[in-house]
Design a protein around this motif. Structure first.
Motif, short mmCIF file in Angstrom:
data_model
loop_
_atom_site.label_atom_id
_atom_site.label_comp_id
_atom_site.label_asym_id
_atom_site.label_seq_id
_atom_site.Cartn_x
_atom_site.Cartn_y
_atom_site.Cartn_z
N UNK A 1 42.10 29.02 44.88
CA UNK A 1 41.94 29.80 46.11
C UNK A 1 41.40 31.19 45.79
N UNK A 2 40.59 31.70 46.70
CA UNK A 2 40.01 33.02 46.53
C UNK A 2 40.86 34.06 47.25
N UNK A 3 40.86 35.28 46.71
CA UNK A 3 41.53 36.38 47.36
C UNK A 3 40.82 37.69 47.02
N UNK A 4 40.98 38.67 47.88
CA UNK A 4 40.32 39.97 47.70
C UNK A 4 41.14 40.83 46.74
N UNK A 5 40.46 41.40 45.77
CA UNK A 5 41.07 42.36 44.85
C UNK A 5 40.53 43.73 45.26
N UNK A 6 41.42 44.62 45.67
CA UNK A 6 40.99 45.93 46.18
C UNK A 6 40.45 46.81 45.05
N UNK A 7 39.65 47.79 45.44
CA UNK A 7 39.11 48.74 44.46
C UNK A 7 40.26 49.57 43.91
N UNK A 8 40.10 50.04 42.69
CA UNK A 8 41.16 50.82 42.04
C UNK A 8 40.60 51.64 40.90
N UNK A 9 41.40 52.55 40.43
CA UNK A 9 41.09 53.35 39.25
C UNK A 9 41.76 52.70 38.05
N UNK A 10 41.09 52.74 36.90
CA UNK A 10 41.66 52.18 35.69
C UNK A 10 41.29 53.07 34.51
N UNK A 11 42.02 52.94 33.42
CA UNK A 11 41.75 53.72 32.22
C UNK A 11 41.04 52.81 31.22
N UNK A 12 39.92 53.31 30.70
CA UNK A 12 39.13 52.58 29.72
C UNK A 12 39.27 53.30 28.38
N UNK B 1 37.95 55.22 35.18
CA UNK B 1 36.77 54.63 35.84
C UNK B 1 37.22 53.90 37.09
N UNK B 2 36.30 53.81 38.03
CA UNK B 2 36.56 53.09 39.27
C UNK B 2 36.16 51.63 39.12
N UNK B 3 37.00 50.75 39.62
CA UNK B 3 36.66 49.32 39.68
C UNK B 3 36.38 48.99 41.14
N UNK B 4 35.29 48.34 41.38
CA UNK B 4 34.89 48.00 42.75
C UNK B 4 35.75 46.86 43.30
N UNK B 5 35.80 46.80 44.62
CA UNK B 5 36.47 45.68 45.27
C UNK B 5 35.70 44.40 44.92
N UNK B 6 36.44 43.31 44.72
CA UNK B 6 35.78 42.06 44.36
C UNK B 6 36.62 40.87 44.81
N UNK B 7 36.04 39.71 44.71
CA UNK B 7 36.74 38.48 45.05
C UNK B 7 37.27 37.86 43.76
N UNK B 8 38.57 37.56 43.74
CA UNK B 8 39.19 36.91 42.59
C UNK B 8 39.54 35.48 42.94
N UNK B 9 39.84 34.69 41.92
CA UNK B 9 40.17 33.30 42.14
C UNK B 9 41.43 32.96 41.36
N UNK B 10 42.39 32.32 42.03
CA UNK B 10 43.59 31.85 41.36
C UNK B 10 43.19 30.67 40.47
N UNK B 11 43.37 30.79 39.15
CA UNK B 11 42.91 29.71 38.26
C UNK B 11 43.69 28.40 38.45
N UNK B 12 44.90 28.50 38.92
CA UNK B 12 45.71 27.30 39.11
C UNK B 12 45.31 26.52 40.36
N UNK B 13 45.12 27.25 41.48
CA UNK B 13 44.85 26.58 42.75
C UNK B 13 43.38 26.65 43.16
#
Length: 100
Positions: free
Chosen positions: A72-83, A58-70
């Motif tokens: 700070x936000x960062x972009x997580x690129x789209x990717x393929x994954x196995x479900x 399945x395809x995972x869309x690009x999204x904004x992630x957050x570092x739980x420690x700090x």
């Protein structure tokens, strides 16, 4: 609850004991089986293992992630994954273990 990890070596040993086949034969069969599953997934195919479950790309869309420690936000690129989706039989067996 203590979690145990079942490795390929443990599965191979159990298969040898159950079938009486040589360890090298079981290793070769299982290696080829994993290669075939990987090849099918790379080709975008769905792999159905009756009584166990289904593996699907399945395809995972690009999204904004957050570092739980700090924070700070960062972009997580789209990717393929196995479900993995367990079969009804496996899901029922797991539910019976947990007393649901």
């Amino acid at each position: 609850m203590v979690s145990n990890t079942v490795t390929r070596a443990i599965i191979s040993t159990a298969a040898c004991e159950t079938t009486g086949l040589a360890k090298g034969d079981v290793a070769a069969i299982s290696q080829r089986m994993f290669e075939l599953i990987g090849d099918a997934l790379k080709a975008g195919d769905t792999v159905k293992l009756t009584g166990f479950g289904t593996l699907q790309v399945r395809s995972r869309a690009e999204r904004i992630g957050r570092n739980p420690r700090t924070g700070t936000q960062h972009k997580i690129t789209s990717r393929q994954t196995v479900i993995f989706t367990p079969s009804a039989k496996l899901r029922e067996a797991l539910d019976n273990l947990t007393g649901r």
